[in-house]
Scaffold this motif. Structure first.
Motif, PDB file in Angstrom:
ATOM      1  N   GLU A 343      -4.481 -17.971 -20.709  1.00 25.63           N
ATOM      2  CA  GLU A 343      -5.758 -17.851 -21.402  1.00 25.63           C
ATOM      3  C   GLU A 343      -6.867 -18.190 -20.414  1.00 25.63           C
ATOM      4  O   GLU A 343      -6.768 -19.189 -19.705  1.00 25.63           O
ATOM      5  CB  GLU A 343      -5.863 -18.810 -22.593  1.00 25.63           C
ATOM      6  CG  GLU A 343      -4.690 -18.779 -23.551  1.00 25.63           C
ATOM      7  CD  GLU A 343      -3.511 -19.607 -23.084  1.00 25.63           C
ATOM      8  OE1 GLU A 343      -3.705 -20.802 -22.836  1.00 25.63           O
ATOM      9  OE2 GLU A 343      -2.418 -19.048 -22.947  1.00 25.63           O
ATOM     10  N   ALA A 347      -7.162 -25.223 -18.873  1.00 29.14           N
ATOM     11  CA  ALA A 347      -7.089 -26.211 -17.798  1.00 29.14           C
ATOM     12  C   ALA A 347      -5.833 -25.977 -16.971  1.00 29.14           C
ATOM     13  O   ALA A 347      -4.768 -25.697 -17.527  1.00 29.14           O
ATOM     14  CB  ALA A 347      -7.065 -27.607 -18.391  1.00 29.14           C
ATOM     15  N   PRO A 348      -5.934 -26.045 -15.633  1.00 30.21           N
ATOM     16  CA  PRO A 348      -4.729 -25.882 -14.823  1.00 30.21           C
ATOM     17  C   PRO A 348      -3.768 -27.040 -15.056  1.00 30.21           C
ATOM     18  O   PRO A 348      -4.182 -28.162 -15.353  1.00 30.21           O
ATOM     19  CB  PRO A 348      -5.256 -25.876 -13.389  1.00 30.21           C
ATOM     20  CG  PRO A 348      -6.606 -26.473 -13.452  1.00 30.21           C
ATOM     21  CD  PRO A 348      -7.136 -26.264 -14.831  1.00 30.21           C
ATOM     22  N   MET A 349      -2.483 -26.751 -14.910  1.00 31.43           N
ATOM     23  CA  MET A 349      -1.458 -27.771 -15.122  1.00 31.43           C
ATOM     24  C   MET A 349      -0.933 -28.181 -13.756  1.00 31.43           C
ATOM     25  O   MET A 349      -0.481 -27.354 -12.981  1.00 31.43           O
ATOM     26  CB  MET A 349      -0.356 -27.189 -15.995  1.00 31.43           C
ATOM     27  CG  MET A 349      -0.839 -26.958 -17.409  1.00 31.43           C
ATOM     28  SD  MET A 349       0.207 -25.841 -18.332  1.00 31.43           S
ATOM     29  CE  MET A 349      -0.603 -24.281 -18.023  1.00 31.43           C
ATOM     30  N   GLN A 510      13.521 -31.442 -22.843  1.00 32.35           N
ATOM     31  CA  GLN A 510      13.216 -30.018 -22.828  1.00 32.35           C
ATOM     32  C   GLN A 510      12.891 -29.533 -21.429  1.00 32.35           C
ATOM     33  O   GLN A 510      12.253 -30.244 -20.661  1.00 32.35           O
ATOM     34  CB  GLN A 510      11.966 -29.773 -23.658  1.00 32.35           C
ATOM     35  CG  GLN A 510      12.250 -29.578 -25.099  1.00 32.35           C
ATOM     36  CD  GLN A 510      10.930 -29.536 -25.832  1.00 32.35           C
ATOM     37  OE1 GLN A 510       9.950 -30.119 -25.403  1.00 32.35           O
ATOM     38  NE2 GLN A 510      10.912 -28.839 -26.925  1.00 32.35           N
ATOM     39  N   ALA A 511      13.263 -28.310 -21.162  1.00 28.58           N
ATOM     40  CA  ALA A 511      12.924 -27.713 -19.877  1.00 28.58           C
ATOM     41  C   ALA A 511      11.414 -27.554 -19.766  1.00 28.58           C
ATOM     42  O   ALA A 511      10.708 -27.449 -20.758  1.00 28.58           O
ATOM     43  CB  ALA A 511      13.588 -26.358 -19.753  1.00 28.58           C
TER      44      ALA A 511
ATOM     45  N   TRP B 205       2.896 -31.593 -27.120  1.00 29.87           N
ATOM     46  CA  TRP B 205       3.311 -30.203 -26.912  1.00 29.87           C
ATOM     47  C   TRP B 205       2.321 -29.492 -26.012  1.00 29.87           C
ATOM     48  O   TRP B 205       1.122 -29.710 -26.087  1.00 29.87           O
ATOM     49  CB  TRP B 205       3.386 -29.484 -28.261  1.00 29.87           C
ATOM     50  CG  TRP B 205       4.202 -28.231 -28.184  1.00 29.87           C
ATOM     51  CD1 TRP B 205       3.755 -26.956 -28.127  1.00 29.87           C
ATOM     52  CD2 TRP B 205       5.620 -28.170 -28.138  1.00 29.87           C
ATOM     53  NE1 TRP B 205       4.810 -26.089 -28.043  1.00 29.87           N
ATOM     54  CE2 TRP B 205       5.964 -26.807 -28.041  1.00 29.87           C
ATOM     55  CE3 TRP B 205       6.645 -29.112 -28.144  1.00 29.87           C
ATOM     56  CZ2 TRP B 205       7.285 -26.375 -27.960  1.00 29.87           C
ATOM     57  CZ3 TRP B 205       7.960 -28.685 -28.067  1.00 29.87           C
ATOM     58  CH2 TRP B 205       8.267 -27.329 -27.975  1.00 29.87           C
ATOM     59  N   MET B 206       2.865 -28.655 -25.126  1.00 32.37           N
ATOM     60  CA  MET B 206       2.031 -27.861 -24.265  1.00 32.37           C
ATOM     61  C   MET B 206       2.109 -26.419 -24.765  1.00 32.37           C
ATOM     62  O   MET B 206       3.072 -25.707 -24.469  1.00 32.37           O
ATOM     63  CB  MET B 206       2.591 -27.951 -22.854  1.00 32.37           C
ATOM     64  CG  MET B 206       1.514 -28.044 -21.861  1.00 32.37           C
ATOM     65  SD  MET B 206       2.011 -28.536 -20.259  1.00 32.37           S
ATOM     66  CE  MET B 206       0.367 -28.883 -19.683  1.00 32.37           C
ATOM     67  N   SER B 208       0.693 -23.617 -24.019  1.00 30.53           N
ATOM     68  CA  SER B 208       0.724 -22.490 -23.087  1.00 30.53           C
ATOM     69  C   SER B 208       2.088 -22.349 -22.426  1.00 30.53           C
ATOM     70  O   SER B 208       2.423 -21.294 -21.912  1.00 30.53           O
ATOM     71  CB  SER B 208      -0.366 -22.661 -22.028  1.00 30.53           C
ATOM     72  OG  SER B 208      -0.140 -23.838 -21.292  1.00 30.53           O
ATOM     73  N   MET B 209       2.869 -23.434 -22.396  1.00 31.59           N
ATOM     74  CA  MET B 209       4.192 -23.347 -21.763  1.00 31.59           C
ATOM     75  C   MET B 209       5.315 -23.530 -22.775  1.00 31.59           C
ATOM     76  O   MET B 209       6.483 -23.389 -22.439  1.00 31.59           O
ATOM     77  CB  MET B 209       4.325 -24.409 -20.674  1.00 31.59           C
ATOM     78  CG  MET B 209       3.341 -24.201 -19.550  1.00 31.59           C
ATOM     79  SD  MET B 209       3.799 -25.153 -18.108  1.00 31.59           S
ATOM     80  CE  MET B 209       5.302 -24.349 -17.616  1.00 31.59           C
ATOM     81  N   HIS B 211       6.528 -26.253 -24.269  1.00 31.69           N
ATOM     82  CA  HIS B 211       7.475 -27.362 -24.122  1.00 31.69           C
ATOM     83  C   HIS B 211       6.770 -28.662 -24.431  1.00 31.69           C
ATOM     84  O   HIS B 211       5.542 -28.737 -24.475  1.00 31.69           O
ATOM     85  CB  HIS B 211       8.092 -27.396 -22.723  1.00 31.69           C
ATOM     86  CG  HIS B 211       7.111 -27.708 -21.624  1.00 31.69           C
ATOM     87  ND1 HIS B 211       6.525 -28.946 -21.464  1.00 31.69           N
ATOM     88  CD2 HIS B 211       6.611 -26.932 -20.641  1.00 31.69           C
ATOM     89  CE1 HIS B 211       5.721 -28.914 -20.434  1.00 31.69           C
ATOM     90  NE2 HIS B 211       5.737 -27.703 -19.907  1.00 31.69           N
ATOM     91  N   GLY B 212       7.583 -29.671 -24.643  1.00 35.18           N
ATOM     92  CA  GLY B 212       7.057 -31.001 -24.920  1.00 35.18           C
ATOM     93  C   GLY B 212       7.262 -31.908 -23.749  1.00 35.18           C
ATOM     94  O   GLY B 212       7.228 -31.469 -22.604  1.00 35.18           O
ATOM     95  N   GLY B 237      -3.251 -30.649 -17.822  1.00 36.43           N
ATOM     96  CA  GLY B 237      -3.353 -29.405 -18.563  1.00 36.43           C
ATOM     97  C   GLY B 237      -3.692 -29.674 -20.018  1.00 36.43           C
ATOM     98  O   GLY B 237      -4.131 -30.764 -20.373  1.00 36.43           O
ATOM     99  N   GLU B 238      -3.509 -28.642 -20.825  1.00 30.65           N
ATOM    100  CA  GLU B 238      -3.876 -28.758 -22.237  1.00 30.65           C
ATOM    101  C   GLU B 238      -2.656 -29.074 -23.075  1.00 30.65           C
ATOM    102  O   GLU B 238      -1.679 -28.337 -23.075  1.00 30.65           O
ATOM    103  CB  GLU B 238      -4.532 -27.445 -22.685  1.00 30.65           C
ATOM    104  CG  GLU B 238      -5.866 -27.247 -21.997  1.00 30.65           C
ATOM    105  CD  GLU B 238      -6.543 -25.945 -22.335  1.00 30.65           C
ATOM    106  OE1 GLU B 238      -6.119 -25.279 -23.296  1.00 30.65           O
ATOM    107  OE2 GLU B 238      -7.505 -25.600 -21.624  1.00 30.65           O
TER     108      GLU B 238
END
Lengths: 666, 261
Positions: A343, A347-349, A510-511, B205-206, B208-209, B211-212, B237-238
């Motif tokens: 999107e 924000a970058p991760m 979780q992955a 939770w993320m 956009s990806m 996953h948690g 990130g968000e």
């Protein structure tokens, strides 16, 4: 070390030089690349491994005894020693410790070395050698070419080129040596560029292209009668490198290596003394901008910086001699990942995949050798202190997710011990027995890696800062014989690991990576065992024909009795080296059995057997003062569709390849 | 930090009336650690309000300085009543007095959970009753860029309205964060009690990806509607903080907070 001096201090004969190497051969197998030793009999090098200087390093390593090459693409294959990958063995260049800067092992140290600046390499397996450092899997030391003092021919130079049809690859290389009085200088350079190769199905393997330059400069200055000061610089720069087996490619990989060496052949009672200081910097950046569909764009740069020094010498002691080496180094590893949300405006991760890990290591090794009439004895030990900590607050906070901390120094003492006994079994053969014990620190990835995706099993890997040392008890028996017409050597080894470091699946987590199966965290599994061996045989069929046969096999089992992952199956190389009307004709056959002992925990596929045939021709013309060598050949003549078991992912190896190399030497 | 302050406040309450032997940490001077938000006077009493940041929709920790006309710091008893005046109707919001109603040296602390911003709809005021004197202090409440208060109507009875204030992490960081929320219920327009008997499951939770993150600790009730847990963020990130709130074993709402770090 004695060899480096021997070569440089005066033009001693290659034969005498070889002899000095031969004595060390059973300690750490020194494998010489010089074309004078092309197809050295009894060396354990299958002939195809040699080729010319224009061949890539990977191709040379591929044929070595006890070594396999793990492929992620056509560039920078990772050497595997008796089934153990680069986390488990020590890799160095001229004794300088260097660490790849890619968290996905896209840049094994061997990728920064080129055959035209490589003089030889020492390979030690398991815990048998204590001079390079302590490890459980062995060590590889690449020795760079040195400037040669040659009053008869102050300037020596060579030019070469290579074309490969399978990838449209075209390589150029050159080197020059100049000596005058007390000064000698050598410079070499290589440029390689290849497009995508085609596999045995005539399918183009996308993202297998690469381009690189490598440049090395060495300066040697003689002091007094026999001492020498040497400066070596090695630079390597690769860009636009595709890794078809992985989800990402490499935008660039740069290495800068510099070392300053002082050689004192005689110093009081010490002989072969050498003092060295060095520094190297590796800068690596993964890139996925060219891939068609990525779940999300990622940047993954990494850097390592290593500085160190060592002092090595030899001293007579009683009936034998003691070799000693004290060394220190400090290594800094940083790698990060930034993911960009799809999107706009997201924000970058960001995360630190190697959280600024600083590791300091100091150690001393001693090795006593005594040669008798009917055999020789060698006993060595090494002690090492290491301290590891992370230097980044952000990295420290990441660790808190797993209830761990990294700001304090994690100190570890390591020790190794080895003993070997050689006994003359007859006039032309010896029996060798070895027992060794070695330990190793977890690698930076195993200790501090943070969500490192492993394409092999599809899991994200996490390091555990509190991992214990891995230990290996190593037993080996070997036999060597040379009765003139027939030479063979065989070795059978047995490794018993304690606290073997392996990833364990954590279903509760979780992955992170899109598409990954889950999370594995490295842990000390109770035990693992490996056994196997190598056999190298060669025989003079006629005056102009030599038959080579080489075999290698590794069996590995984890603590639960399941197969260890990525164990190479039985592999055979057969070659017939003939000289017909001045042309060297070399048909080769390579084959491996299927690997059905697979690790289900690592989602390994069964790998079918394969056989590949190569035919090589080579001819050298002399027209003083020049020497021309033309080599040509066909690799994978039959368009075999295959991959080796240890290769990452299901990418196939290249199909039929016509190559042509030209070398002009002055 | 805030949660520690809260815990400290509880200890303070426990120490009230009995001789408290524990050394009290020195309280900061009004001006040094806090910003002045507003001030009001009726001639006899002057009240100045301090906080970390301008009042926002969510959980606000407020320190009031109470002086007389001569600028002397007062002691005594105080009560604060919030009011949102929307012309056609009026309502209050959840309030907390962790140290009770007694104050000394002019310093009175309370927490206000503003449930809507000031604006065209209406205006907030905090009415102080200090030692018998009454003084209304108009305040401005802003809607923060990132919501720190979530509300939902119970999916069970379809009428009860709950307000969840995210107290911690106020400044979320990668790694482990203390997580504290306060849950309140709108009983009437003027009565906003804390809700103490909830079971809360929490998952960062993320989106956009998809996953948690691992090793989180679900918030558990401590006191006065405050629930304490731990939340881990593995990267910047968000993120979303997804809550599943149950009462008597039945899911009543799933509010979430957006978090950017």
């Amino acid at each position: 070390m004695c060899c480096a001096f021997g070569l440089a201090a005066q033009q001693i004969s290659y034969e005498a030089w070889l002899d000095s190497v031969e004595r060390e051969n059973f300690i750490a197998r020194e494998i010489l690349l010089d074309e004078l030793l092309f197809h050295q009999k009894g060396s354990g090098i299958t002939p195809g491994a040699n080729g010319s200087q224009a061949s890539p390093t990977d191709q040379f390593l591929h044929g070595l005894s006890g070594m396999h090459m793990m492929r992620r693409g056509s560039f920078a294959n990772e050497p595997v020693l008796r089934g153990l990958n680069s986390d488990r063995y020590i890799i160095s260049v001229d004794g300088m410790r260097i660490f790849g800067a890619c968290t996905d092992k896209m840049d094994p140290v061997s990728s920064y070395i080129e055959t035209n600046n490589l003089r030889s390499m020492d390979v030690g397996f398991g815990a048998e050698d204590s001079n390079q450092g302590i490890s459980t899997g062995g060590n590889v030391n690449f020795k760079l070419k040195k400037p040669v003092f040659n009053a008869d021919q102050p300037v020596m130079a060579s030019l070469g080129g290579r074309f490969s049809s399978v990838s449209g690859g075209f390589d150029q290389l050159a080197d020059i040596n100049y000596s005058q009085g007390k000064l000698a200088f050598r410079a070499s350079g290589v440029h390689r560029k290849a497009g995508n190769y085609t596999d045995g199905n005539r399918q183009e393997v996308r993202f297998s292209q690469y381009e690189k330059v490598n440049y090395a400069v060495s300066l040697a200055y003689r002091i007094g009668k026999d001492q020498m000061l040497m400066v070596d610089f090695l630079g390597d720069h690769a860009w636009d490198v595709g890794y078809p087996a992985l989800p990402m490619d490499v935008a660039y990989a740069k290495a800068n290596v510099v070392g300053l060496t002082y050689i004192l052949p005689e110093f009081g009672k010490l002989t072969n003394s050498e003092v060295k200081v060095y520094h190297n910097f590796i800068d690596h950046a993964m890139d996925d901008t060219r891939r068609d569909s990525v779940a999300m764009h990622m940047d993954m740069p990494g850097q390592t910086r290593t500085s160190g020094a060592y002092l090595s010498a030899q001293i007579a002691a009683g009936k034998g001699s003691i070799r000693m080496k004290s060394d220190v180094f400090t290594n800094f590893s940083h790698a990060e990942m930034t993911m960009y949300a799809n999107e706009p405006g997201g924000a970058p991760m960001y995360m630190l995949t190697w959280p600024d890990v600083q590791r300091q290591v100091g150690g001393t090794g001693l090795e006593y050798t005594q040669e008798g009439k009917n055999g020789s004895v060698r006993v060595g030990m090494r002690g090492e202190y290491s301290g590891t900590k992370i230097k980044s607050d952000a990295g420290e906070r990441q660790l808190s997710v797993f209830g761990k901390t990294g700001l304090q120094n994690r100190a570890r003492w390591l020790g190794s011990f080895h003993a070997s006994y050689d006994r003359k079994a007859s006039e032309s053969s010896i029996l060798i027995f070895k027992a060794a014990y070695g330990e190793r620190l977890p690698s930076v990835s195993e200790q501090f890696g943070y969500y490192l995706f492993n394409r092999m099993d599809g899991y994200d890997y996490l390091g555990d800062p509190d991992l214990k040392k891995e230990k290996n008890l190593h037993l080996e028996a070997a036999y060597r014989t040379d009765n003139g017409a027939i030479r063979w050597k065989g070795a059978a080894f047995f490794y018993y690991f304690n606290d073997y470091i392996m990833g364990r699946y954590h279903p509760e987590w979780q992955a992170m990576t899109p598409g990954a199966r889950g999370i594995k965290m490295y842990e000390n599994t109770p035990t693992a065992l490996m056994t196997g061996g190598e056999m190298d045989f060669d025989m003079d069929l006629t005056q102009n024909a030599v038959l080579f046969v080489a075999a290698k096999y590794v069996f590995g089992q984890d603590y639960s009795g399941m197969p260890l992952p990525q164990m190479p199956p039985l592999k055979l190389n057969v070659a017939l080296d003939m000289s017909i009307a001045g042309i060297q004709v070399l048909p080769e056959w390579e084959g491996a059995t299927a690997q059905r002992r697979i690790s289900s925990r690592f989602n390994e596929p069964v790998t079918p057997s394969y056989q590949v045939v190569n035919i090589r021709l080579s001819r050298t013309f002399r027209k003083d003062p020049l020497r021309y060598t033309f080599s040509t050949g066909v690799e994978n003549v039959t368009q075999t569709v295959y991959r080796e078991h240890i290769d990452i992912s299901d990418i196939l190896r290249p199909g039929r390849n016509f190559y042509l190399t030209v070398n002009i030497k002055w | 930090m805030k949660s520690l302050r809260w815990a400290y406040a509880l200890v303070g309450v426990a120490c009230l009336g009995v001789s408290c032997t524990e050394q009290e940490a020195p309280k900061p001077l009004f001006e040094t650690e806090l910003s002045e938000i507003t001030s009001a006077t009726d001639g006899a009493t002057t009240i100045t309000l301090y906080a970390d940041e301008p009042f926002f929709v969510g959980f606000n920790q407020v320190t009031a300085k109470i002086e007389n006309a001569n600028g002397e710091l007062l002691s005594g008893e105080a009560l604060v009543t919030p009011l949102m005046d929307m012309m056609t109707m009026r309502h209050a919001c959840p309030m907390e007095f962790p140290n009770g109603f007694q104050f000394v040296d002019g310093r009175f602390e309370f927490n206000a959970v503003f449930v809507m911003p000031s604006g065209d709809m209406g205006n907030w005021s905090l009415t102080f009753a200090v030692n018998g004197d009454t003084l209304a202090v108009p305040v401005t409440v802003v809607q923060p860029a990132r919501a720190r208060l979530a509300s939902f109507v119970s999916t069970q009875d379809q009428t009860s309205k709950y307000f969840v204030a995210l107290i911690d992490p106020g400044a979320p960081q990668v790694g482990e964060n203390v997580m504290e929320i306060g849950v309140f219920k709108k009983q009437t327009m003027m009565d906003w009690p804390a809700v103490e008997d909830l079971t809360i499951a929490m998952q960062p939770w993320m989106p956009s990806m998809d996953h948690g993150s691992p090793n989180n600790v679900d918030p558990v009730h401590q006191a006065a509607g405050h629930y304490l847990g731990k939340v881990n963020f593995t990267m910047t990130g968000e993120w979303q903080l997804r809550l599943s709130i149950s009462e008597s074993g039945l899911l009543i709402g799933e509010p979430l907070f957006d978090i950017i770090l």
